[in-house]
Design a protein around this motif. Structure first.
Motif, PDB file in Angstrom:
ATOM      1  N   ILE A   8       0.847  -1.202   0.000  1.00 57.11           N
ATOM      2  CA  ILE A   8       0.000   0.000   0.000  1.00 57.11           C
ATOM      3  C   ILE A   8       0.875   1.242   0.000  1.00 57.11           C
ATOM      4  N   GLU A   9       1.954   1.234   0.775  1.00 53.40           N
ATOM      5  CA  GLU A   9       2.888   2.368   0.782  1.00 53.40           C
ATOM      6  C   GLU A   9       3.502   2.574  -0.597  1.00 53.40           C
ATOM      7  N   GLU A  10       3.807   1.464  -1.262  1.00 53.13           N
ATOM      8  CA  GLU A  10       4.377   1.554  -2.615  1.00 53.13           C
ATOM      9  C   GLU A  10       3.375   2.180  -3.578  1.00 53.13           C
ATOM     10  N   LEU A  11       2.096   1.784  -3.468  1.00 50.63           N
ATOM     11  CA  LEU A  11       1.054   2.364  -4.313  1.00 50.63           C
ATOM     12  C   LEU A  11       0.900   3.851  -4.042  1.00 50.63           C
ATOM     13  N   ILE A  12       0.919   4.231  -2.766  1.00 49.08           N
ATOM     14  CA  ILE A  12       0.826   5.654  -2.405  1.00 49.08           C
ATOM     15  C   ILE A  12       2.008   6.420  -2.994  1.00 49.08           C
ATOM     16  N   GLY A  13       3.197   5.829  -2.907  1.00 47.05           N
ATOM     17  CA  GLY A  13       4.392   6.483  -3.450  1.00 47.05           C
ATOM     18  C   GLY A  13       4.311   6.686  -4.956  1.00 47.05           C
ATOM     19  N   ILE A  14       3.773   5.688  -5.665  1.00 50.19           N
ATOM     20  CA  ILE A  14       3.616   5.812  -7.122  1.00 50.19           C
ATOM     21  C   ILE A  14       2.581   6.879  -7.446  1.00 50.19           C
ATOM     22  N   MET A  15       1.438   6.849  -6.750  1.00 48.87           N
ATOM     23  CA  MET A  15       0.380   7.841  -6.993  1.00 48.87           C
ATOM     24  C   MET A  15       0.871   9.257  -6.701  1.00 48.87           C
ATOM     25  N   ALA A  16       1.715   9.411  -5.684  1.00 51.58           N
ATOM     26  CA  ALA A  16       2.215  10.736  -5.296  1.00 51.58           C
ATOM     27  C   ALA A  16       3.101  11.347  -6.373  1.00 51.58           C
ATOM     28  N   ARG A  17       3.616  10.518  -7.292  1.00 54.94           N
ATOM     29  CA  ARG A  17       4.457  11.046  -8.374  1.00 54.94           C
ATOM     30  C   ARG A  17       3.647  11.592  -9.536  1.00 54.94           C
ATOM     31  N   LEU A  18       2.323  11.376  -9.515  1.00 56.59           N
ATOM     32  CA  LEU A  18       1.464  11.886 -10.586  1.00 56.59           C
ATOM     33  C   LEU A  18       1.292  13.388 -10.453  1.00 56.59           C
ATOM     34  N   PRO A  19       1.162  14.112 -11.580  1.00 54.16           N
ATOM     35  CA  PRO A  19       0.953  15.562 -11.516  1.00 54.16           C
ATOM     36  C   PRO A  19      -0.328  15.892 -10.741  1.00 54.16           C
ATOM     37  N   GLY A  20      -0.237  16.862  -9.871  1.00 53.63           N
ATOM     38  CA  GLY A  20      -1.408  17.313  -9.117  1.00 53.63           C
ATOM     39  C   GLY A  20      -1.660  16.529  -7.846  1.00 53.63           C
ATOM     40  N   LEU A  21      -0.914  15.451  -7.622  1.00 55.18           N
ATOM     41  CA  LEU A  21      -1.074  14.669  -6.397  1.00 55.18           C
ATOM     42  C   LEU A  21       0.209  14.733  -5.579  1.00 55.18           C
ATOM     43  N   SER A  25      -2.680  13.756  -0.864  1.00 49.42           N
ATOM     44  CA  SER A  25      -3.730  13.459  -1.859  1.00 49.42           C
ATOM     45  C   SER A  25      -3.636  12.013  -2.329  1.00 49.42           C
ATOM     46  N   ALA A  26      -2.424  11.531  -2.524  1.00 49.86           N
ATOM     47  CA  ALA A  26      -2.227  10.152  -2.961  1.00 49.86           C
ATOM     48  C   ALA A  26      -2.738   9.186  -1.898  1.00 49.86           C
ATOM     49  N   ARG A  27      -2.475   9.490  -0.636  1.00 48.57           N
ATOM     50  CA  ARG A  27      -2.935   8.629   0.458  1.00 48.57           C
ATOM     51  C   ARG A  27      -4.464   8.574   0.488  1.00 48.57           C
ATOM     52  N   ARG A  28      -5.111   9.732   0.317  1.00 47.74           N
ATOM     53  CA  ARG A  28      -6.583   9.766   0.305  1.00 47.74           C
ATOM     54  C   ARG A  28      -7.130   8.991  -0.895  1.00 47.74           C
ATOM     55  N   ALA A  29      -6.495   9.166  -2.060  1.00 49.26           N
ATOM     56  CA  ALA A  29      -6.948   8.463  -3.263  1.00 49.26           C
ATOM     57  C   ALA A  29      -6.824   6.958  -3.089  1.00 49.26           C
ATOM     58  N   VAL A  30      -5.710   6.488  -2.527  1.00 49.22           N
ATOM     59  CA  VAL A  30      -5.498   5.056  -2.326  1.00 49.22           C
ATOM     60  C   VAL A  30      -6.501   4.501  -1.318  1.00 49.22           C
ATOM     61  N   LEU A  31      -6.771   5.241  -0.254  1.00 49.73           N
ATOM     62  CA  LEU A  31      -7.767   4.788   0.725  1.00 49.73           C
ATOM     63  C   LEU A  31      -9.145   4.651   0.080  1.00 49.73           C
ATOM     64  N   THR A  32      -9.501   5.616  -0.768  1.00 48.19           N
ATOM     65  CA  THR A  32     -10.782   5.545  -1.475  1.00 48.19           C
ATOM     66  C   THR A  32     -10.824   4.334  -2.388  1.00 48.19           C
ATOM     67  N   LEU A  33      -9.735   4.079  -3.108  1.00 47.37           N
ATOM     68  CA  LEU A  33      -9.670   2.921  -3.998  1.00 47.37           C
ATOM     69  C   LEU A  33      -9.818   1.614  -3.226  1.00 47.37           C
ATOM     70  N   ILE A  34      -9.179   1.537  -2.063  1.00 49.27           N
ATOM     71  CA  ILE A  34      -9.250   0.311  -1.275  1.00 49.27           C
ATOM     72  C   ILE A  34     -10.668   0.102  -0.743  1.00 49.27           C
ATOM     73  N   LYS A  35     -11.279   1.186  -0.262  1.00 49.78           N
ATOM     74  CA  LYS A  35     -12.643   1.082   0.277  1.00 49.78           C
ATOM     75  C   LYS A  35     -13.643   0.702  -0.809  1.00 49.78           C
ATOM     76  N   LYS A  36     -13.386   1.126  -2.032  1.00 50.69           N
ATOM     77  CA  LYS A  36     -14.304   0.847  -3.144  1.00 50.69           C
ATOM     78  C   LYS A  36     -13.613  -0.010  -4.190  1.00 50.69           C
ATOM     79  N   ARG A  37     -12.983  -1.066  -3.716  1.00 51.50           N
ATOM     80  CA  ARG A  37     -12.156  -1.866  -4.630  1.00 51.50           C
ATOM     81  C   ARG A  37     -12.972  -2.528  -5.732  1.00 51.50           C
ATOM     82  N   GLY A  38     -14.199  -2.925  -5.436  1.00 51.17           N
ATOM     83  CA  GLY A  38     -15.019  -3.560  -6.472  1.00 51.17           C
ATOM     84  C   GLY A  38     -15.483  -2.576  -7.529  1.00 51.17           C
ATOM     85  N   ALA A  39     -15.879  -1.381  -7.103  1.00 51.42           N
ATOM     86  CA  ALA A  39     -16.426  -0.382  -8.031  1.00 51.42           C
ATOM     87  C   ALA A  39     -15.346   0.458  -8.690  1.00 51.42           C
TER      88      ALA A  39
END
Length: 199
Positions: A8-21, A25-39
């Protein structure tokens, strides 16, 4: 405080390298993805895998598509003789959102920059010269950003194409629709004043 699992830390680190994140923000995005993993997370992962496998740069214009030629270059209806030169694919997509331009594009892949050691050969300028005759171009529209590097690149291309029998134009610059003068910077107001037109 409990440690976050390494994946999960690795995913957050990758997301944090995206422009605007950033990291938060990356941590919040990853938490949202995990909570809504099916959708969200599973469809996102599957789509990203497909895009990673299939996305490629158009060999003609530099746009992103799924084949050697993008949909715009394949569209014979867009062979109008008009060629819009942009800095990168994001600019091409912005132009397409406006749905006003019906010709084809040429993506430079950046701008000339002595500071960053970017010269004409590093950009799509040689390919631009080659396309002039191959596609019977009658007008080149320089839609480059109004930055020092963007304008330097525009002047360079204009000089390069001066001998070709094409009309050269650039996008108008100035007051945006809905813009209020009080909120505009001095450069925008000056550009608008220079580009004024008769009513």
């Amino acid at each position: 405080m409990a440690e976050t699992p390494q994946d999960i830390e690795e995913l957050i680190g990758i997301m944090a390298r995206l422009p605007g994140l950033g990291p938060r923000s990356a941590r919040r995005a990853v938490l949202t993805l995990i909570k809504k993993r099916g959708a969200l997370m599973r469809p996102l992962a599957e789509t990203m895998a497909r895009v990673a496998e299939n996305a490629r740069e158009c060999v003609n214009c530099g746009n992103i598509g799924t084949g050697d030629l993008c949909d715009i270059c394949l569209d014979v209806g867009r062979a109008t003789g008009e060629l819009c030169v942009v800095e990168d694919v994001a600019d091409l997509w912005a132009m397409e959102r406006g749905q006003a331009f019906k010709g084809r594009y040429h993506v430079l892949g950046g701008t000339l920059s002595a500071l960053d050691d970017v010269g004409p050969e590093d950009l799509g300028i040689p390919k631009l010269r080659a396309r002039m005759a191959d596609e019977e171009i009658t007008e080149v529209i320089l839609a480059l950003n109004a930055t020092v590097d963007g304008q330097t690149t525009a002047h360079y291309i204009a000089d390069e194409l001066a001998a070709a029998s094409v009309n050269l134009s650039s996008l108008a610059q100035g007051v945006p629709i809905g813009g209020e003068l009080d909120y505009l910077d001095d450069g925008t107001i000056s550009a608008a004043l220079r580009a004024r037109k008769r009513l």
